[in-house]
Design a protein around this motif. Sequence first.
Motif, PDB file in Angstrom:
ATOM      1  N   UNK A  25      11.556 -36.135 -16.896  1.00 32.46           N
ATOM      2  CA  UNK A  25      11.836 -35.290 -18.062  1.00 32.46           C
ATOM      3  C   UNK A  25      12.736 -34.121 -17.683  1.00 32.46           C
ATOM      4  N   UNK A  26      12.497 -33.542 -16.517  1.00 35.80           N
ATOM      5  CA  UNK A  26      13.327 -32.420 -16.057  1.00 35.80           C
ATOM      6  C   UNK A  26      14.772 -32.871 -15.870  1.00 35.80           C
ATOM      7  N   UNK A  27      14.980 -34.026 -15.245  1.00 33.92           N
ATOM      8  CA  UNK A  27      16.355 -34.480 -15.031  1.00 33.92           C
ATOM      9  C   UNK A  27      17.034 -34.833 -16.347  1.00 33.92           C
TER      10      UNK A  27
ATOM     11  N   UNK B 134      20.616 -32.726 -17.980  1.00 28.17           N
ATOM     12  CA  UNK B 134      21.852 -33.256 -18.559  1.00 28.17           C
ATOM     13  C   UNK B 134      22.317 -32.364 -19.700  1.00 28.17           C
ATOM     14  N   UNK B 135      21.374 -31.876 -20.491  1.00 29.20           N
ATOM     15  CA  UNK B 135      21.731 -30.995 -21.611  1.00 29.20           C
ATOM     16  C   UNK B 135      22.282 -29.667 -21.130  1.00 29.20           C
ATOM     17  N   UNK B 136      21.992 -29.306 -19.879  1.00 35.24           N
ATOM     18  CA  UNK B 136      22.545 -28.084 -19.274  1.00 35.24           C
ATOM     19  C   UNK B 136      23.838 -28.358 -18.515  1.00 35.24           C
ATOM     20  N   UNK B 137      24.262 -29.636 -18.475  1.00 39.54           N
ATOM     21  CA  UNK B 137      25.525 -29.970 -17.832  1.00 39.54           C
ATOM     22  C   UNK B 137      25.422 -30.430 -16.394  1.00 39.54           C
ATOM     23  N   UNK B 138      24.232 -30.929 -15.972  1.00 37.97           N
ATOM     24  CA  UNK B 138      24.043 -31.315 -14.571  1.00 37.97           C
ATOM     25  C   UNK B 138      23.393 -32.694 -14.469  1.00 37.97           C
TER      26      UNK B 138
ATOM     27  N   UNK C 198      24.521 -22.634  -9.233  1.00 43.82           N
ATOM     28  CA  UNK C 198      24.322 -22.938 -10.652  1.00 43.82           C
ATOM     29  C   UNK C 198      23.412 -24.147 -10.836  1.00 43.82           C
ATOM     30  N   UNK C 199      23.534 -25.148  -9.973  1.00 48.87           N
ATOM     31  CA  UNK C 199      22.684 -26.324 -10.067  1.00 48.87           C
ATOM     32  C   UNK C 199      21.223 -25.955  -9.855  1.00 48.87           C
ATOM     33  N   UNK C 200      20.943 -25.200  -8.803  1.00 48.88           N
ATOM     34  CA  UNK C 200      19.556 -24.804  -8.539  1.00 48.88           C
ATOM     35  C   UNK C 200      19.048 -23.885  -9.651  1.00 48.88           C
ATOM     36  N   UNK C 201      19.905 -22.987 -10.136  1.00 48.81           N
ATOM     37  CA  UNK C 201      19.497 -22.093 -11.224  1.00 48.81           C
ATOM     38  C   UNK C 201      19.166 -22.876 -12.485  1.00 48.81           C
ATOM     39  N   UNK C 202      19.916 -23.955 -12.744  1.00 44.66           N
ATOM     40  CA  UNK C 202      19.632 -24.773 -13.925  1.00 44.66           C
ATOM     41  C   UNK C 202      18.277 -25.450 -13.810  1.00 44.66           C
ATOM     42  N   UNK C 203      17.922 -25.895 -12.609  1.00 44.34           N
ATOM     43  CA  UNK C 203      16.592 -26.476 -12.408  1.00 44.34           C
ATOM     44  C   UNK C 203      15.525 -25.435 -12.721  1.00 44.34           C
ATOM     45  N   UNK C 204      15.728 -24.223 -12.206  1.00 46.88           N
ATOM     46  CA  UNK C 204      14.784 -23.140 -12.485  1.00 46.88           C
ATOM     47  C   UNK C 204      14.688 -22.833 -13.963  1.00 46.88           C
TER      48      UNK C 204
ATOM     49  N   UNK D  28      15.229 -24.855 -16.527  1.00 40.73           N
ATOM     50  CA  UNK D  28      14.502 -25.924 -17.209  1.00 40.73           C
ATOM     51  C   UNK D  28      13.006 -25.794 -16.952  1.00 40.73           C
ATOM     52  N   UNK D  29      12.633 -25.492 -15.716  1.00 39.63           N
ATOM     53  CA  UNK D  29      11.210 -25.316 -15.402  1.00 39.63           C
ATOM     54  C   UNK D  29      10.626 -24.116 -16.128  1.00 39.63           C
ATOM     55  N   UNK D  30      11.408 -23.024 -16.238  1.00 41.43           N
ATOM     56  CA  UNK D  30      10.939 -21.840 -16.984  1.00 41.43           C
ATOM     57  C   UNK D  30      10.725 -22.175 -18.454  1.00 41.43           C
TER      58      UNK D  30
END
Length: 427
Positions: free
Chosen positions: A377-379, A383-387, A412-418, A420-422
């Motif tokens: 679900x996170x991945x 995609x909606x965040x551009x990654x 930016x990639x790691x920040x996007x993961x954060x 989504x988790x937030x």
Amino acid sequence: MSYKNENEAAPITGPALWSAQAHLPSVLGRQLIIERAEGGYVFTTDGRRLFDGTAGLWHANVGHARPELADAAHAQMLRLETYHVFGRYLNDRAVELGERLAAMSPVDDPKVILNSGGSDAIDVACKLARRHWQHAGHGDKTVILSREFAYHGLHAYGTSIAGLDFNRDGYGTESLVPETARVSTYDIDAVERTVHEIGADHIAALVAEPIQGTGGVITPAPGYLEGLQRICRENDILLIIDEVITGFGRTGHMFATERYGLQPDLITFAKGVTSGYAPLGGVLVAPHVWQPFYRDSDRTPMFRHGATYSGHATACAVALRNLDILDEEKLVPRVGELEQLLVRELDALAGHEAVVETRVAGLLGGVGLVDDVSAEAVTDELVEHGFVTRPLRGNTVQISPPFITTDDELRQLVAAIGAVLDARAAR
């Protein structure tokens, strides 16, 4: 003849192409079609621009759509698209690539077997290990060991030695090739016990990824890989190191065997040798394995390997130019720099309530999530965040972008993961 169960649901329609590694009802209707790429980004037919956080399937090391590689393929095709390497015949590009790979190999004085990819390479290496012992007069040495959670492709041998049980399920037997067994991925003492239970006189080889990729970016415990090598040496078992993912710079060394100080008997490679611009893989073979097949004797056996596209001239030309780019742009040392940045960024993410642990080796990263936060679900949300990222075994999010990635893109990639988790935690 077909058999119809009247209680079965009707099949879902979709494109004629049967997607690989897909539970089809889960993906049909929401597939992303990539139509072009540039550098570290891919572009979909519905207008999305996505950062390729997985380098395709761990392979797009020099980035996408490099004109130098297209030019190399074009020039080669105009001269000779390919010619086979069976018997008396060779082609000049396959010979040139073989010499280049032998010179850079961590195995001293190797022979190089070329084929079409990583699954081919595993099949050849496992067959060669068994052929080696049969010729040496040890006919009982047929078992191939591999590790729990291992992935070694999906040809018959790769399927049979898979440490991901779901890749072996559904074929009517526990293993397509019967003489296989799994050993512990973490506990070297348990590995030694398994070897003693089976009996070293029955074991031909042990296959191991230095860093398990699809298994969840599992990095080796201190001393583990060295322990595998010791066990193999003490018990006359060939050590096959699967560098299909890690070879050609992914760990900050040209080969991960150099990073971990190993001297295997065979090394399989693929992906990074061409950065995915052409399908090519192979095996580096140590002298004590290849020499019995090269002796000038009436009793010298053949090792019957090879496929139509083994040593494909255009693929070899692309590989040679790809290796030039790695050198010219100093991309392998760059991976070492990116590794340090990735460690820092993931250390900051490790304190998140949804994160169990983070793992890094070179430009291979994994973010292990708690059970109630789905990596799949996170991945999808990323995609909606551009990654682009991928869910792996162990509820892990994969991070393995191209070597040309900038510091900002990695942050930016790691920040996007954060992010989504937030967002999921706030729901």
